[in-house]
Design an enzyme around this catalytic site. Structure first.
Site, PDB file in Angstrom:
ATOM      1  N   GLY A 167      -2.244  -0.536  -3.784  1.00  0.00           N
ATOM      2  CA  GLY A 167      -1.935  -1.658  -4.663  1.00  0.00           C
ATOM      3  C   GLY A 167      -0.780  -2.520  -4.200  1.00  0.00           C
ATOM      4  N   PRO A 191      -6.934   0.531   1.721  1.00  0.00           N
ATOM      5  CG  PRO A 191      -8.862  -0.770   1.445  1.00  0.00           C
ATOM      6  CD  PRO A 191      -8.313   0.612   1.181  1.00  0.00           C
ATOM      7  CG  LEU A 192      -6.490  -3.551  -1.374  1.00  0.00           C
ATOM      8  CD1 LEU A 192      -6.996  -3.925  -2.761  1.00  0.00           C
ATOM      9  CD2 LEU A 192      -6.353  -4.778  -0.493  1.00  0.00           C
ATOM     10  CE1 TYR A 220     -10.320  12.032  -3.347  1.00  0.00           C
ATOM     11  CE2 TYR A 220     -12.206  10.567  -3.501  1.00  0.00           C
ATOM     12  CZ  TYR A 220     -11.106  11.019  -2.818  1.00  0.00           C
ATOM     13  OH  TYR A 220     -10.777  10.466  -1.601  1.00  0.00           O
ATOM     14  N   GLY A 254       2.526  -6.568  -4.459  1.00  0.00           N
ATOM     15  CA  GLY A 254       3.769  -5.853  -4.698  1.00  0.00           C
ATOM     16  C   GLY A 254       3.692  -5.005  -5.951  1.00  0.00           C
TER      17      GLY A 254
END
Length: 311
Positions: A194, A190-191, A42, A199
């Site tokens: 986004g 987990p989303l 990262y 949406g």
């Protein structure tokens, strides 16, 4: 990851703000969040340094996880996987220095190196446990067979994989194998990068440089189908008076006690929203509706990147 991007793509979800990132880390600590996940790649390197600064001076208990397993060139770009014992030893000391810590709590192999037996990689990682530089070992994106082999060398505490309402790749086999072996599951994205938060524009509409332009699930051919998942989550969120993102996190938190989601954000307001998801209680009807969602249309990476996933 979003605070520093990845090797070769620093602004993968838009511009970053180091001051806001540090304030977000501090706010997370104030809210009681104590599990932080980073990686050598990262930035590369910059995210571990950022996390080290963000945690400096905090007197409470924190669990720091980091990952290694790539060969990174002088230009900061990934040149391939490297799970060799020599790279493991080099990466561990370098990560500890950047983090400003004497020990990494959870240290993962980021991706399987198919040219190095997993027994050799985990054996080298276990040296870090014996020396006191590492508390627990983890593996990211490995399959059941690899996980079983690794556990014969040293206990594996966690398997990290993308897992969410729209990415259900662990459901068929790995959840059961993890439970059999006593391995926890750390769910990244987990989303849905986004998407589940309400949406996101299709790949064609996203700005140049946004990582999601490379994600097949955002491609026009899959976007409309995947918006039906967002609509189902939004319906439940409206009934509970919360956000769609909170419902997505609540499902993971209630789904299994051995699943720990790690939502990434660059902003304080979103970390506050994410933390509040732990207090949401979904009823049996909600759970059944969410369980029945079929997952996203389209693979989660392009063909080249999918080759790094061990299943």
């Amino acid at each position: 990851m979003g605070m520093s991007g990845i090797s070769g793509m620093h602004a993968m979800y838009g511009p970053t703000d180091e001051g806001e990132s540090l304030a977000t880390l501090r706010r997370a600590l104030e809210l009681g969040i104590n599990f932080f996940d980073t990686a050598e790649v990262y930035g590369p390197y910059r995210n571990e340094e950022l996390l080290g600064r963000g945690l400096a001076g905090w007197s409470g208990e924190v669990v720091v996880a980091s990952k290694f397993g790539f060969r990174i060139g002088d230009d900061g770009r990934i040149q391939g996987t490297d799970g060799s014992p020599a790279n493991a030893r080099r990466a561990l000391d370098a990560s500890l220095q950047r983090l400003g810590r004497e020990r990494i709590d959870l240290w993962y192999l980021h991706r399987l190196d198919r040219n190095v037996p997993i027994e050799d990689t985990v054996g080298a990682m276990a040296e870090g446990v014996k020396s006191g530089k590492v508390r627990w070992l983890g593996l990211s994106e490995v399959g059941a067979a690899t996980l079983r082999r690794a556990c014969k060398v040293h206990p594996i505490t966690a398997l990290q994989s993308e897992y969410s309402l729209w990415e259900r790749n662990l459901d068929n086999e790995l959840v059961g194998v993890c439970r059999e072996l006593g391995v926890g599951i750390v769910a990244y994205c987990p989303l849905g990068r986004g998407f589940l938060a309400g949406g996101v524009a299709s790949a064609e509409e996203l700005p140049a440089g946004d990582y999601r332009k490379l994600d097949p699930r955002f491609a026009e051919a899959n976007h409309a189908r995947n918006m039906t998942i967002v609509a189902a989550v939004a319906e439940i969120a409206e009934r509970h008076g919360v956000s769609s993102a909170q419902i997505a996190l609540a499902w993971l938190l209630q789904h299994n006690r051995d699943v720990v989601p790690i939502p990434g954000t660059k902003r304080r307001r979103y970390v506050e929203e994410n933390a509040a998801a732990a207090d949401i209680r979904l009823n049996a009807v909600d759970i059944a509706r969410l369980d029945a969602l079929q997952g996203a249309s389209g693979p989660r990476y392009n063909a080249n990147s999918m080759q790094s996933i061990d299943r």
